[in-house]
Design an enzyme around this catalytic site. Structure first.
Site, PDB file in Angstrom:
ATOM      1  N   CYS A  99      46.185  73.909  58.512  1.00  0.00           N
ATOM      2  CA  CYS A  99      44.896  73.862  57.816  1.00  0.00           C
ATOM      3  C   CYS A  99      43.811  74.548  58.643  1.00  0.00           C
ATOM      4  O   CYS A  99      43.002  75.316  58.113  1.00  0.00           O
ATOM      5  CB  CYS A  99      44.520  72.414  57.532  1.00  0.00           C
ATOM      6  SG  CYS A  99      42.916  72.230  56.763  1.00  0.00           S
ATOM      7  N   CYS A 201      44.803  66.101  56.908  1.00  0.00           N
ATOM      8  CA  CYS A 201      43.732  67.067  56.683  1.00  0.00           C
ATOM      9  C   CYS A 201      43.425  67.205  55.192  1.00  0.00           C
ATOM     10  O   CYS A 201      44.267  67.634  54.414  1.00  0.00           O
ATOM     11  CB  CYS A 201      44.197  68.406  57.251  1.00  0.00           C
ATOM     12  SG  CYS A 201      42.984  69.700  57.190  1.00  0.00           S
TER      13      CYS A 201
END
Length: 377
Positions: A99, A201
């Site tokens: 991410c 995330c």
């Protein structure tokens, strides 16, 4: 002329204080809130709207504009599909690393540049050194550990290229977490007492097994001891990780000692979960690991023939482990890592990250180790 910085504002205290500090340092500051996951409307997990409201409250308080951007499609394509594929293959991925590489320091950076930014900034606990140049003449900024050793986040940032680090500011990387809270309270920011997020995330604090079930069919199988004896059934290998203590469902097994049970091995081929007792069981010990692809912050690999002496972490907050990194002759971009001391529960799918003192050199996904295979497999 003032330099323009776009701060990734998550609705947390670290990015809030980052924006405030940059204002104090004389930058022209704007915020940007990223939406990277399409929430199921009406679920208990819907925190994105609360986070946006907190980010907006902070932006209003310190007097800056807050942009919003939706990177949900990029997140799905570049991060989430890989995350699911790794779990389906029996590995344990770390989506936050991908991410950062693909969303926070690529999609966000690209978007910020279209808004006229000179730099982006985030609330990560990391630092950067002055611009350097690799042997190809490419400019990059070396990535340094955050000043607060307890909060240092370079483990999660190792895959971000130094050219992106060169365009990034890390205001809270220079201070310790208690000081960040103190600044937020002094400025009366809405996020001053907000607890740190701990979920995956952008997916948040939801029950992980329930979440994974929505996307991957569970495949129950046998639980076996380190001698091959069947002792129960597991819910699906994807729900367990190497070295995991408890949560296996073998409490009070007849004839067993009182000790805790640990996940020792995942036999993906036969869909069997191998468990045993003993925190430092031999089946969890390894001295070498292999990674098939390494992201180097400097954008190039500099491993001498005799190997690169450095330290490494195979999980977040692990104390640095002395090692030597060698080029893996059997892989185009891979390495073999030899540790000075045996390592416990090094987990394929997680990342190994290399350091030279304060400098984070880079790292890669662990493919396999030399931990012994149970003799019945």
């Amino acid at each position: 002329m003032q330099q323009r910085v776009i701060v990734g504002m998550s609705g947390g205290v670290d990015s809030s204080v980052s924006a405030a500090l940059l204002l104090q340092q004389g930058y022209q500051v704007e915020g940007l809130f990223m939406k990277n996951w399409e929430e199921d409307d009406g679920t208990e997990y819907c925190t994105a709207m609360e986070d946006l409201a907190d980010a907006q409250a902070v932006a209003d308080k310190i007097g800056i504009k807050l942009h919003t951007a939706n990177f949900a499609m990029e997140y799905w394509d570049r991060v989430f599909e890989h995350f699911l594929a790794e779990y389906a293959a029996g590995r344990t991925p770390n989506p936050d690393i991908l991410c950062n590489k693909e969303i926070k320091f690529r999609a966000f950076l690209d978007h910020a540049m279209t808004l006229g930014a000179d730099f982006i900034a985030t609330g990560h606990y990391a630092r950067r050194a002055e611009t350097a140049y690799n042997s190809k003449g490419e400019a990059y900024a070396p990535l340094l550990r955050g000043l607060d050793n307890n909060k240092d986040q370079t483990y999660f940032l190792h895959a971000v290229h130094g050219r992106e680090i060169n365009k990034t500011l890390f205001p809270v990387g220079e201070i310790e977490k208690p000081e960040v809270r103190r600044i937020a309270e002094e400025l009366d920011l809405a996020t001053a007492k907000k607890k740190d997020s701990t979920g995956i995330c952008f997916i948040g604090e939801r029950r992980f097994n329930d979440f994974l079930k929505q996307y991957l069919p569970a495949q129950p199988g046998k639980i076996v001891l380190d001698n091959g004896k069947e002792v129960g059934e597991h819910h699906g290998l994807m729900y367990y990780t190497l070295g995991q203590r408890g949560g296996i469902g073998l409490g009070g097994m007849k004839g067993a000692s009182e000790g805790a049970w640990f996940v020792l091995h995942k036999d993906v081929t036969n869909n069997r979960l191998v468990v045993g007792q003993g925190h430092d069981h031999p089946l969890m010990q390894s001295t070498q690991l292999w990674s098939e692809s390494i992201d180097w912050v400097a954008g190039e690999q500099n491993i001498p023939a005799e190997g690169l002496r450095c330290t490494a972490k195979t999980r977040y907050r692990q104390p640095d482990q002395a090692c030597t990194v060698f080029i893996d002759e059997n892989s185009e971009h891979g390495v073999r890592v030899e540790f000075d001391e045996p390592q416990r529960a090094v987990t394929p799918g997680q990342s190994v990250v290399f350091y030279s003192d304060e400098v984070c050199l880079g790292g890669g996904v662990i493919h396999h180790t030399n931990a012994p295979t149970p003799n019945f497999i």
